[in-house]
Scaffold this motif. Structure first.
Motif, PDB file in Angstrom:
ATOM      1  N   LYS A 109       0.801  -0.818  -0.327  1.00 45.68           N
ATOM      2  CA  LYS A 109       0.080   0.075   0.081  1.00 45.68           C
ATOM      3  C   LYS A 109       0.640   1.486  -0.185  1.00 45.68           C
ATOM      4  N   LYS A 110       1.793   1.300  -0.389  1.00 45.98           N
ATOM      5  CA  LYS A 110       2.825   1.805  -0.329  1.00 45.98           C
ATOM      6  C   LYS A 110       3.097   2.854   1.362  1.00 45.98           C
ATOM      7  N   GLU A 111       2.516   1.985   2.329  1.00 49.09           N
ATOM      8  CA  GLU A 111       3.581   2.496   3.767  1.00 49.09           C
ATOM      9  C   GLU A 111       4.293   1.601   3.791  1.00 49.09           C
ATOM     10  N   LEU A 112       4.847   2.578   5.152  1.00 52.55           N
ATOM     11  CA  LEU A 112       6.101   1.989   5.040  1.00 52.55           C
ATOM     12  C   LEU A 112       6.683   2.466   6.610  1.00 52.55           C
ATOM     13  N   LYS A 113       7.905   1.316   6.975  1.00 52.87           N
ATOM     14  CA  LYS A 113       8.223   1.073   7.767  1.00 52.87           C
ATOM     15  C   LYS A 113       9.723   1.670   7.960  1.00 52.87           C
ATOM     16  N   ILE A 114      10.145   2.644   9.094  1.00 58.23           N
ATOM     17  CA  ILE A 114      11.189   2.783   8.821  1.00 58.23           C
ATOM     18  C   ILE A 114      12.050   2.500  10.441  1.00 58.23           C
ATOM     19  N   LEU A 115      13.161   1.606  10.659  1.00 63.98           N
ATOM     20  CA  LEU A 115      13.742   1.670  11.832  1.00 63.98           C
ATOM     21  C   LEU A 115      15.513   1.652  11.489  1.00 63.98           C
ATOM     22  N   LYS A 116      16.444   2.393  12.525  1.00 63.68           N
ATOM     23  CA  LYS A 116      17.522   2.426  12.331  1.00 63.68           C
ATOM     24  C   LYS A 116      18.601   0.776  12.340  1.00 63.68           C
ATOM     25  N   ALA A 117      19.513   0.731  11.113  1.00 61.93           N
ATOM     26  CA  ALA A 117      19.849  -0.641  11.548  1.00 61.93           C
ATOM     27  C   ALA A 117      20.136  -1.047  12.289  1.00 61.93           C
ATOM     28  N   SER A 118      20.517  -0.477  13.706  1.00 61.66           N
ATOM     29  CA  SER A 118      21.162  -0.887  14.981  1.00 61.66           C
ATOM     30  C   SER A 118      19.614  -1.158  15.631  1.00 61.66           C
ATOM     31  N   GLU A 119      18.127  -1.354  15.135  1.00 61.29           N
ATOM     32  CA  GLU A 119      17.802  -1.504  16.020  1.00 61.29           C
ATOM     33  C   GLU A 119      17.001  -3.114  15.674  1.00 61.29           C
ATOM     34  N   LEU A 120      18.034  -3.502  13.426  1.00 59.54           N
ATOM     35  CA  LEU A 120      17.366  -4.611  13.697  1.00 59.54           C
ATOM     36  C   LEU A 120      18.367  -5.620  13.505  1.00 59.54           C
ATOM     37  N   LEU A 121      19.622  -5.419  14.034  1.00 60.70           N
ATOM     38  CA  LEU A 121      20.684  -5.652  14.922  1.00 60.70           C
ATOM     39  C   LEU A 121      21.468  -5.319  15.863  1.00 60.70           C
ATOM     40  N   PRO A 122      21.433  -5.478  16.717  1.00 62.75           N
ATOM     41  CA  PRO A 122      21.201  -5.187  18.519  1.00 62.75           C
ATOM     42  C   PRO A 122      22.735  -5.793  18.154  1.00 62.75           C
ATOM     43  N   PHE A 123      23.617  -5.108  19.533  1.00 60.68           N
ATOM     44  CA  PHE A 123      24.859  -5.937  19.563  1.00 60.68           C
ATOM     45  C   PHE A 123      25.919  -7.027  18.829  1.00 60.68           C
TER      46      PHE A 123
END
Ligand code: THU
Length: 134
Positions: A109-123
């Protein structure tokens, strides 16, 4: 100024170039460099399945090969109706090669979800752990 929606649409466009001969699952990615260049990538599959390259890593390696070194965001789109989250291998490469960029996922639907790279790969494992050569 390139906004996140445009970057997401560039990932949808990149998906058209995908070569998913075995999974039939098309993925596209668009990487935004700090100077405003957009580098697109798609998944390319191999009959030796493990040699398949994901869209995100294809975009990143293309950009680096073209001399880009500083990045601000990467987007991902796929055939899945919802948000396509980068696989574990791509998370490592995004964080290591692009830094803590915005990761923009765009759904059908062309909606966006935006996360920081560090949130996707903590530690994360980083080169901080590696010995320095004298
Ligand atoms: N794929 C990507 O291109 N990016 C991801 O982050 C997840 C998976 C591709 C790899 C393969 O060609 C297909 O999707 C099915 O796993």
């Amino acid at each position: 100024m390139i906004d996140h929606l445009l970057l997401g649409e560039k990932a949808i466009e990149a998906k058209l170039m995908a070569l998913p001969k075995y999974s039939h699952f098309h993925v596209g990615s668009a990487l935004l460099t700090e100077d405003g260049t957009i580098v697109q990538g798609c998944n390319v599959e191999s009959s030796s399945y493990g040699l398949t390259i994901c869209a995100e890593r294809n975009a990143i390696f293309k950009a680096i090969s073209d001399g880009h070194r500083k990045f601000s965001a990467i987007s991902i789109a796929s055939d899945f109706d919802g948000y396509t989250s980068p696989c574990g291998a791509c998370r490592q490469v995004i964080l290591e090669q692009c830094g803590d960029v915005d990761v923009v996922m765009i759904n059908n639907k062309k909606e966006l979800k935006i996360l920081k790279a560090s949130e996707l790969l903590p530690f994360a494992f980083t080169d901080d752990a590696l010995p320095t050569l004298e």
